[in-house]
Enzyme design. Structure first.
Site, short mmCIF file in Angstrom:
data_model
loop_
_atom_site.label_atom_id
_atom_site.label_comp_id
_atom_site.label_asym_id
_atom_site.label_seq_id
_atom_site.Cartn_x
_atom_site.Cartn_y
_atom_site.Cartn_z
N MET A 1 5.64 6.41 -4.19
CA MET A 1 6.18 7.47 -3.34
C MET A 1 7.71 7.42 -3.33
SD MET A 1 3.42 7.98 -0.34
CE MET A 1 3.92 6.62 0.66
N HIS B 1 12.17 0.12 -5.07
CA HIS B 1 12.77 -1.20 -4.87
C HIS B 1 12.21 -2.15 -5.93
CE1 HIS B 1 8.90 -2.07 -3.09
NE2 HIS B 1 9.07 -1.14 -2.15
N GLU B 2 12.59 -3.41 -5.83
CA GLU B 2 12.17 -4.42 -6.82
C GLU B 2 10.65 -4.49 -6.96
OE1 GLU B 2 13.06 -6.68 -9.43
OE2 GLU B 2 14.77 -5.39 -9.08
N HIS C 1 8.44 -2.00 -6.79
CA HIS C 1 8.06 -0.94 -7.73
C HIS C 1 8.52 -1.28 -9.15
CE1 HIS C 1 8.69 1.52 -3.89
NE2 HIS C 1 7.41 1.73 -4.16
N GLU D 1 -0.32 -5.75 -5.17
CA GLU D 1 -1.21 -6.44 -4.22
C GLU D 1 -0.70 -6.29 -2.80
OE1 GLU D 1 -1.51 -10.49 -5.58
OE2 GLU D 1 -2.93 -9.96 -7.17
N GLN E 1 -5.75 -0.89 -0.67
CA GLN E 1 -5.57 0.25 -1.58
C GLN E 1 -6.00 -0.13 -3.00
OE1 GLN E 1 -2.05 2.96 -1.66
NE2 GLN E 1 -1.35 1.58 -3.27
N SER F 1 9.47 0.43 1.00
CA SER F 1 10.42 1.54 1.21
C SER F 1 10.70 1.70 2.71
CB SER F 1 9.86 2.84 0.65
OG SER F 1 9.46 2.65 -0.69
#
Ligand code: AMP
Length: 279
Positions: free
Chosen positions: A31, A35-36, A38, A149, A154, A187
């Site tokens: 989304m 950041h690191e 992702h 993780e 999810q 985020s």
């Protein structure tokens, strides 16, 4: 160069060219406000696929709270620069109307594993997530999809519907990336004021302390109760859950007779933090 693509049709053309050359496509659904955490997924995708698509779509269907959707951080120009540096091929950033055109009427709904934890506190969240991921798998035609993780439930839900619906994508779970002080990158951390940001790492510290005690043979309930009391006393506003669940199927677990994870969701002011660790 990372190419920005905004329509499913343009993406299909791009992917069709890759597929004609026999390339394996990896996708990282996000989304945005990257950041690191992702970027670690983008790196895993880069290492395990021939072409990498990172999708950025703040999916209204998975938000159960209008103000959360409104305040969710967005930073496309910065996201693009970060993806360029990682050698990502395509940033797929469709608008809401592209994903949910007039007349859209389908929901992917997973039962069982979606019911506890996030499902209990965020009604509709997993329907929205599963629906958009199904669409993203269809639009990207990816052979591999990379998930963190950090969002343990999810990850389990995605694995479930991919198997159930015979979607030809392999789901790859990647470890949670943390700040130096232990706070899981998110985020939403951008929304924490300085006082709450300073308090936030206590969550991971308490989770680790609880896991250490459990591994040493302590009874689960008193350990969990004590950790929760410490967090509330320190200034966390509310605890949605802080509990042990089986790794497989996320069933309630009261001891370590099977592999378990400790999963937590807490409120720090108006910001909701989630985290989980292996016990
Ligand atoms: P989001 O943008 O929050 O929807 O997350 C997109 C993907 O990045 C999901 O698969 C998340 O689990 C993953 N992710 C988010 N934060 C982290 C983190 N700190 N470490 C690893 N993966 C993460």
């Amino acid at each position: 160069m990372t190419e920005i693509i905004r329509t499913a049709e343009a993406l299909r053309e791009k992917v069709a060219g890759w597929k004609r050359s026999g390339m394996l496509v990896g996708v990282v659904p996000t989304m945005g406000a990257l950041h690191e955490g992702h970027l670690s997924l983008a790196r895993a995708a880069r290492a395990q696929s021939d072409r990498v698509i990172v999708t950025v779509f703040v999916n209204p269907m998975q938000f159960n709270n209008a103000s959360d959707l409104e305040t969710y951080p967005r930073s496309e120009a910065q996201d693009l620069a970060l993806l360029e540096a990682e050698g990502v091929d395509v940033l797929f950033a469709p608008g809401v109307d592209e994903v949910y055109p007039e007349g859209f009427a389908t929901t992917v709904s997973v039962s069982g594993i979606t019911e506890p934890l996030e499902g209990a506190f965020r009604p509709g969240h997993f329907d929205g997530m599963a629906t958009v991921c199904t669409k993203l798998f269809g639009m990207t035609q990816a052979g591999r999809a990379f998930f963190g993780e950090k969002d343990w439930q999810q990850l389990q839900v995605v694995q479930r519907f991919v198997r159930d619906l015979n979607i030809p994508v392999r789901i790859i779970g990647c470890p949670t990336i943390r700040e130096e002080d232990g706070l899981a990158m998110s985020s939403r951390n951008l929304l924490l004021g300085p006082t709450d940001r300073a308090l936030a790492p206590l969550l991971h510290r308490e989770m680790q302390a609880a896991a250490t005690q459990l591994r040493a043979g302590a009874q689960a309930q008193p350990v969990l109760d004590e950790a929760k009391a410490t967090l509330l006393a320190a200034g966390f506003r509310d605890i949605d859950y802080f509990e042990l669940r089986s790794v497989d199927g996320l069933r309630p677990a009261s001891d370590l007779s099977q592999p378990v994870r400790l999963l937590a969701a807490l409120w720090l002011g108006d910001v909701r933090l989630i985290d989980n660790i292996a016990v």
